[in-house]
Write a protein that holds these residues in place. Structure first.
Motif, mmCIF file in Angstrom:
data_model
loop_
_atom_site.group_PDB
_atom_site.id
_atom_site.type_symbol
_atom_site.label_atom_id
_atom_site.label_comp_id
_atom_site.label_asym_id
_atom_site.label_seq_id
_atom_site.Cartn_x
_atom_site.Cartn_y
_atom_site.Cartn_z
ATOM 1 N N SER A 1 45.335 50.902 36.529
ATOM 2 C CA SER A 1 45.779 52.123 37.217
ATOM 3 C C SER A 1 47.303 52.203 37.169
ATOM 4 C CB SER A 1 45.287 52.133 38.664
ATOM 5 O OG SER A 1 45.827 51.036 39.392
ATOM 6 N N ILE A 2 47.832 53.412 37.258
ATOM 7 C CA ILE A 2 49.272 53.641 37.162
ATOM 8 C C ILE A 2 49.780 54.124 38.515
ATOM 9 C CG2 ILE A 2 51.133 54.806 35.927
ATOM 10 C CD1 ILE A 2 49.396 53.032 34.154
ATOM 11 N N VAL A 3 50.573 53.294 39.177
ATOM 12 C CA VAL A 3 51.146 53.680 40.465
ATOM 13 C C VAL A 3 52.373 54.553 40.227
ATOM 14 C CG1 VAL A 3 50.301 51.592 41.591
ATOM 15 C CG2 VAL A 3 52.599 51.605 40.597
ATOM 16 N N PRO A 4 52.686 55.460 41.155
ATOM 17 C CA PRO A 4 53.831 56.346 40.937
ATOM 18 C C PRO A 4 55.179 55.642 40.969
ATOM 19 C CG PRO A 4 52.835 56.738 43.094
ATOM 20 C CD PRO A 4 51.916 55.822 42.358
ATOM 21 N N GLU A 5 55.294 54.547 41.715
ATOM 22 C CA GLU A 5 56.564 53.836 41.826
ATOM 23 C C GLU A 5 56.331 52.479 42.480
ATOM 24 O OE1 GLU A 5 59.295 55.809 44.503
ATOM 25 O OE2 GLU A 5 57.649 56.662 45.653
ATOM 26 N N ASP A 6 57.362 51.656 42.471
ATOM 27 C CA ASP A 6 57.308 50.386 43.191
ATOM 28 C C ASP A 6 57.073 50.609 44.672
ATOM 29 O OD1 ASP A 6 57.774 48.484 41.151
ATOM 30 O OD2 ASP A 6 59.950 48.737 41.278
ATOM 31 N N ALA A 7 56.435 49.636 45.314
ATOM 32 C CA ALA A 7 56.342 49.643 46.776
ATOM 33 C C ALA A 7 57.746 49.567 47.377
ATOM 34 C CB ALA A 7 55.505 48.470 47.256
ATOM 35 N N GLY A 8 57.884 50.055 48.597
ATOM 36 C CA GLY A 8 59.187 50.048 49.250
ATOM 37 C C GLY A 8 59.801 48.666 49.343
ATOM 38 N N ALA B 1 47.231 57.618 37.155
ATOM 39 C CA ALA B 1 46.049 57.455 36.313
ATOM 40 C C ALA B 1 45.228 56.308 36.856
ATOM 41 C CB ALA B 1 46.445 57.180 34.861
ATOM 42 N N ASN B 2 43.914 56.382 36.622
ATOM 43 C CA ASN B 2 43.023 55.283 36.991
ATOM 44 C C ASN B 2 41.829 55.286 36.045
ATOM 45 O OD1 ASN B 2 41.958 53.091 38.310
ATOM 46 N ND2 ASN B 2 40.999 54.274 39.935
ATOM 47 N N PRO B 3 41.843 54.424 35.034
ATOM 48 C CA PRO B 3 40.814 54.462 33.989
ATOM 49 C C PRO B 3 39.386 54.299 34.492
ATOM 50 C CG PRO B 3 42.672 53.140 33.258
ATOM 51 C CD PRO B 3 42.917 53.456 34.709
ATOM 52 N N SER B 4 39.185 53.633 35.628
ATOM 53 C CA SER B 4 37.817 53.467 36.133
ATOM 54 C C SER B 4 37.209 54.780 36.589
ATOM 55 C CB SER B 4 37.803 52.478 37.300
ATOM 56 O OG SER B 4 38.336 53.077 38.477
#
Length: 353
Positions: free
Chosen positions: A63-70, A308-311
């Motif tokens: 999966s593609i996260v929008p950005e790093d965690a804070g 995105a999340n391929p599953s």
């Protein structure tokens, strides 16, 4: 054997070389400059770096996260290197009656001190990795016991911060009302350094707006005389019942030794200091009600925010179906529980992340 780490950062060595060169030319950014950090696999890191963020579940693989965690943004700004992702209890131990420390992707984390022993809590990989020195710093998350419990089971120093002191933005959630991120390390000095860096206001987490400004330098609290004149209460009815000790008399013995240490450091121990409403709070189901409702709402929002999340999983309902459709990936041997994503544990112990 211990299965403390799910994956390592393929960019780590290049980052380390760049940070070493920076240190030579302009000095360190902070006490964490060039220091390797393992973060629990529910804490987002950008996919382009080469690692996944999955909470241990194949439903989030690639999966593609929008950005790093804070908190990851703060670590990077301080010059830390994200070395890899630590194993955990899948979805922070909010997935029915699975063993503590088990995830589909990572397998069963086990304690380093005794063969097959419980590592405790959903931040199990962070605790075990810190205990054997796989990284100087690890981060865990806690909703109900998952920093404090792996800390005590693995002979470590950890801090469970007040909710809102550290950002939860980019952390796969259980509940915004209880989730928090904190250090799991090998000394209180290290814990203070890390907390001073990861704490701070984050516009992506409005709970952080209530914290003190500026954020304290927690290293200034590293004072061996800090307990002099303090009053420490002992709610014995809660701490020493069979649920907490597991009927193990040694736990009570160690507890008494700890109280004597606190006294020797100058504190006044008020014993007992039982709270009349404690039993009512313990027996109440209010916490689980809040967590169950928050989990569904906030997990759906997390899935919706992914680029995105391929599953194909985008909701809690689809996640439950994914697990049912993929038992070879998402069920440990002899798995019996079919109740879905519900926190079945009582408060305390290591019930949730």
């Amino acid at each position: 054997m211990l299965r403390a780490v799910i994956e390592t950062n393929p960019s780590a060595l290049a980052q380390a070389a760049a940070l070493d060169e920076e240190r030579k030319t302009s000095g360190p950014r902070s006490a964490l400059h060039g220091i390797p950090v393992l973060v629990k696999d529910n804490i987002a890191t950008i996919a382009s770096e080469g690692m996944n963020t999955t909470a241990g579940s194949f439903s989030l693989l690639k999966s593609i996260v929008p950005e790093d965690a804070g908190v990851v943004k703060r670590l990077r700004a301080a010059g830390a290197i994200i070395l890899g992702k630590a194993n955990l209890s899948e979805f922070a131990e909010f997935r029915g009656n699975l063993p503590s420390g088990w995830s589909g992707r990572g397998g069963q984390t086990t304690n380093a001190y005794f063969p097959h022993a419980d590592p405790c809590g959903s931040s199990s990989g962070s605790g075990v990795a810190a205990s054997i020195g796989l990284a100087a710093v690890t981060l865990g998350t806690e909703t109900d016991g998952s920093i404090t419990c792996p800390t005590d089971h693995n002979n470590l120093a950890g801090i469970k911060p007040t909710v809102g002191l550290t950002s939860r933005a980019g952390v796969i959630p259980i509940s915004e009302h209880q989730d928090t991120v904190g250090p799991i390390v090998r000394s209180m000095a290290d814990a203070a350094v890390v907390l001073s860096i990861i704490a701070g206001v984050d516009p992506n987490d409005n709970f952080t707006f209530a914290q003190p400004s500026p954020v304290p330098d927690f290293t200034k609290a590293l004072n061996k005389d800090a307990l002099k004149g303090k009053r420490i209460g002992v709610p014995r009815a809660v701490f020493l019942n069979d649920t907490i000790t597991g009927n193990d008399p040694f736990i009570g013995q160690a507890f008494e030794e700890a109280l004597n240490t606190i006294r020797s450091l100058g504190a006044t121990v008020v014993d007992p200091a039982d709270i009349p409403s404690a039993e009512q709070i313990i027996r109440s189901n209010a916490e689980n009600l809040v967590l169950d409702v928050d989990f569904k709402i906030q997990l759906n929002a997390y899935y919706a925010a992914l680029l995105a999340n391929p599953s194909g999983v985008r909701t809690l309902a689809e996640l439950i179906q994914f697990d049912n459709d993929n038992p070879a990936l998402e069920e440990p041997p002899r798995f019996q529980d079919q109740s879905g994503y519900v926190n079945h544990k009582s408060t305390g112990g290591h019930s949730s992340s």
